[in-house]
Design an enzyme around this catalytic site. Structure first.
Site, PDB file in Angstrom:
ATOM      1  N   GLN A  25      22.082  -0.289 -76.924  1.00  0.00           N
ATOM      2  CA  GLN A  25      23.087  -0.233 -75.862  1.00  0.00           C
ATOM      3  C   GLN A  25      22.992  -1.466 -74.962  1.00  0.00           C
ATOM      4  O   GLN A  25      21.955  -1.690 -74.341  1.00  0.00           O
ATOM      5  CB  GLN A  25      22.843   1.027 -75.023  1.00  0.00           C
ATOM      6  CG  GLN A  25      23.782   1.195 -73.851  1.00  0.00           C
ATOM      7  CD  GLN A  25      23.386   2.375 -72.962  1.00  0.00           C
ATOM      8  OE1 GLN A  25      22.214   2.728 -72.896  1.00  0.00           O
ATOM      9  NE2 GLN A  25      24.350   2.978 -72.303  1.00  0.00           N
ATOM     10  N   GLY A  26      24.075  -2.211 -74.882  1.00  0.00           N
ATOM     11  CA  GLY A  26      24.090  -3.417 -74.038  1.00  0.00           C
ATOM     12  C   GLY A  26      24.922  -3.227 -72.785  1.00  0.00           C
ATOM     13  O   GLY A  26      26.002  -3.807 -72.663  1.00  0.00           O
ATOM     14  N   TYR A  27      24.435  -2.393 -71.871  1.00  0.00           N
ATOM     15  CA  TYR A  27      25.127  -2.178 -70.599  1.00  0.00           C
ATOM     16  C   TYR A  27      24.478  -3.018 -69.492  1.00  0.00           C
ATOM     17  O   TYR A  27      25.101  -3.870 -68.900  1.00  0.00           O
ATOM     18  CB  TYR A  27      25.058  -0.698 -70.201  1.00  0.00           C
ATOM     19  CG  TYR A  27      26.140   0.209 -70.749  1.00  0.00           C
ATOM     20  CD1 TYR A  27      26.754  -0.052 -71.965  1.00  0.00           C
ATOM     21  CD2 TYR A  27      26.539   1.349 -70.057  1.00  0.00           C
ATOM     22  CE1 TYR A  27      27.742   0.798 -72.460  1.00  0.00           C
ATOM     23  CE2 TYR A  27      27.521   2.195 -70.548  1.00  0.00           C
ATOM     24  CZ  TYR A  27      28.116   1.923 -71.747  1.00  0.00           C
ATOM     25  OH  TYR A  27      29.089   2.765 -72.232  1.00  0.00           O
ATOM     26  N   SER A  28      23.178  -2.745 -69.199  1.00  0.00           N
ATOM     27  CA  SER A  28      22.519  -3.334 -68.023  1.00  0.00           C
ATOM     28  C   SER A  28      22.321  -4.836 -68.171  1.00  0.00           C
ATOM     29  O   SER A  28      22.163  -5.353 -69.275  1.00  0.00           O
ATOM     30  CB  SER A  28      21.155  -2.683 -67.807  1.00  0.00           C
ATOM     31  OG  SER A  28      21.279  -1.299 -67.780  1.00  0.00           O
ATOM     32  N   GLU A  54      25.190  10.329 -72.467  1.00  0.00           N
ATOM     33  CA  GLU A  54      23.828   9.851 -72.245  1.00  0.00           C
ATOM     34  C   GLU A  54      23.107  10.791 -71.295  1.00  0.00           C
ATOM     35  O   GLU A  54      21.943  11.110 -71.471  1.00  0.00           O
ATOM     36  CB  GLU A  54      23.870   8.423 -71.665  1.00  0.00           C
ATOM     37  CG  GLU A  54      22.493   7.810 -71.519  1.00  0.00           C
ATOM     38  CD  GLU A  54      22.506   6.332 -71.174  1.00  0.00           C
ATOM     39  OE1 GLU A  54      23.600   5.755 -71.056  1.00  0.00           O
ATOM     40  OE2 GLU A  54      21.414   5.773 -71.021  1.00  0.00           O
ATOM     41  N   SER A 106      19.628   6.158 -62.205  1.00  0.00           N
ATOM     42  CA  SER A 106      18.396   6.473 -61.466  1.00  0.00           C
ATOM     43  C   SER A 106      18.535   7.793 -60.691  1.00  0.00           C
ATOM     44  O   SER A 106      19.641   8.305 -60.486  1.00  0.00           O
ATOM     45  CB  SER A 106      18.057   5.346 -60.490  1.00  0.00           C
ATOM     46  OG  SER A 106      18.973   5.381 -59.412  1.00  0.00           O
ATOM     47  N   GLU A 119      18.246   8.365 -57.541  1.00  0.00           N
ATOM     48  CA  GLU A 119      19.057   8.258 -56.321  1.00  0.00           C
ATOM     49  C   GLU A 119      20.544   8.240 -56.665  1.00  0.00           C
ATOM     50  O   GLU A 119      21.356   8.838 -55.954  1.00  0.00           O
ATOM     51  CB  GLU A 119      18.681   6.983 -55.540  1.00  0.00           C
ATOM     52  CG  GLU A 119      17.303   7.018 -54.905  1.00  0.00           C
ATOM     53  CD  GLU A 119      16.176   6.885 -55.925  1.00  0.00           C
ATOM     54  OE1 GLU A 119      16.406   6.308 -57.012  1.00  0.00           O
ATOM     55  OE2 GLU A 119      15.063   7.382 -55.658  1.00  0.00           O
TER      56      GLU A 119
END
Ligand SMILES: Cc1cc2nc3c(=O)[nH]c(=O)nc-3n(C[C@H](O)[C@H](O)[C@H](O)COP(=O)(O)OP(=O)(O)OC[C@H]3O[C@@H](n4cnc5c(N)ncnc54)[C@H](O)[C@@H]3O)c2cc1C
Length: 356
Positions: free
Chosen positions: A84-87, A202, A341, A343
């Site tokens: 997965q190439g998101y971040s 996800e 995350s 938060e």
């Protein structure tokens, strides 16, 4: 992957969530639950979620017929391994600020930029990627979703070794990588809608109380074996109280998972409550790993994965089931970061569940 191939070849069960029209078993939510529970109880290897659980539903909904025909069978058989190439280094929680650029040249995009934290990127032969196709305007409105063959010239994968000492994640760099326009999923500049749809799978209802129960079993086994001043750790009132409190929370979590299951069985989607389930499941996983590490005490030290990485093949010190405790404790710290995350999940709960 061997396990996935066995499930695929013998039973057609490699994509437990897949509808029959795309080659899946077409199971109901309840049947999928039973399958997951039985696999976990039997100690079967986990199925890699990146292709069959996360990308597949996106292709069911947004993929062209040609994309479905090409990618889906190869995903099921294990011929293709996805990452997965998101971040990106500057875009994690604030994903829509991503900067990897794709400039259209005829019937190709030319991709340049850097992605980070690609789980299993060093095993993968394909990556699904968010790229910026329009530099101006609202950030969400200029993103496209591309399927990229990792063998395309210009892609490099650098390892990142984590706190737990394992090589699970990577940085992936793109330098003038040429991707056919037909590899775009959904309309140009509208990849944000596709990206968000994938995130539902996800985060959403994978069902993890069965895994927590297994962790509780091993905690009870180890704390029932370890002694201090002649007393079993499990009989220490302070320690036992923490084990019981965790057990009660696991049971409550299981009931709420079953409630979600009942809703899914009636045709609802997991919805924003999946953020609540993610945070609760992760909190419990981390609490149980902490209790396990405390229970094995000093035995946690020689089993540190970093020591294992330095070509140390010495026999294990202490019982064999102490071996993974330290590595799991460290690895599970990441669970409250990936997939959104803790938060960020709380923000979703505040807005979408509590209406604050
Ligand atoms: C083990 C692991 C595997 C991963 N695998 C993949 C992968 O395969 N593919 C991929 O694309 N990415 C992957 N990721 C990346 C993951 O999705 C990001 O790390 C995550 O989204 C957080 O982004 P960040 O690391 O940039 O932290 P940041 O977004 O910079 O966050 C830093 C801190 O600020 C807090 N914060 C940020 N925004 C807010 C806000 N609005 N309100 C309150 N607090 C906030 C966060 O909670 C966090 O504590 C993985 C990460 C890990 C650790």
């Amino acid at each position: 992957m061997r396990w996935q191939q066995i499930l695929h070849e013998k039973k057609g069960w490699a994509g437990p969530t897949w509808p029959a029209e795309f080659g899946g078993p077409g199971w109901s939510a309840t049947q999928r639950w039973i399958f997951n529970e039985e696999c976990a109880r039997a100690g079967a290897p986990g199925l890699i979620p990146l292709g069959t659980r996360m990308l597949a539903p996106v292709l069911f909904r947004y993929g062209t017929k040609a994309q479905q025909d090409h990618y889906l069978p190869r995903m099921l058989s294990g011929e293709h391994y996805w990452c997965q190439g998101y971040s990106e280094p500057g875009s994690g929680s604030d994903l829509s600020s991503l900067r990897t650029q794709a400039v259209r040249e005829g019937d190709e995009y030319v991709v340049n930029g850097a992605k980070i934290w690609q789980t299993h990127g060093h095993f993968a032969d394909h990556i699904f990627c968010l790229v910026r196709t329009r530099p101006d305007g609202k950030p969400q409105a200029g993103i496209s979703f591309l399927l990229i063959d990792m063998a395309t010239p210009g892609i490099t994968v650098d390892p990142i070794v984590t706190l737990a000492g394992d090589h699970e994640v990577n940085a992936v760099f793109f330098e003038n990588v040429r991707v056919p326009v037909e590899n775009r999923v959904g309309p140009e500049h509208e990849g944000w809608t596709v990206a968000k749809y994938l995130l539902e799978f996800e985060r959403g209802g994978g069902g993890s109380s069965v895994g927590l129960r297994l962790q509780l079993d091993s905690l009870r086994r180890i704390a029932g074996r370890e002694t201090e001043d002649g007393r079993r750790l499990l009989d220490d009132p302070a320690f036992a109280a923490r084990v019981h409190a965790a057990e009660i929370r696991v049971q409550a979590f299981e009931f709420s998972e079953l409630k979600t299951l009942a809703r899914l069985a009636e045709g609802d989607s997991p919805g924003p409550e999946s953020s609540l389930a993610k945070n609760t499941g992760v909190d419990l996983q981390q609490e149980l790993n902490t209790l396990l590490l405390e229970a094995v005490g000093w035995y946690g030290v020689p089993h540190h994965n970093l020591l294992r990485l330095t070509d140390n093949n010495a026999p294990t010190v202490g019982p064999e089931d102490y071996e993974p405790v330290n590595g799991r404790y460290l690895n599970s710290r990441a669970a409250s970061i990936f997939g959104g995350s803790r938060e960020v999940q709380k923000n979703i709960i505040a807005k979408a569940v509590l209406g604050l």
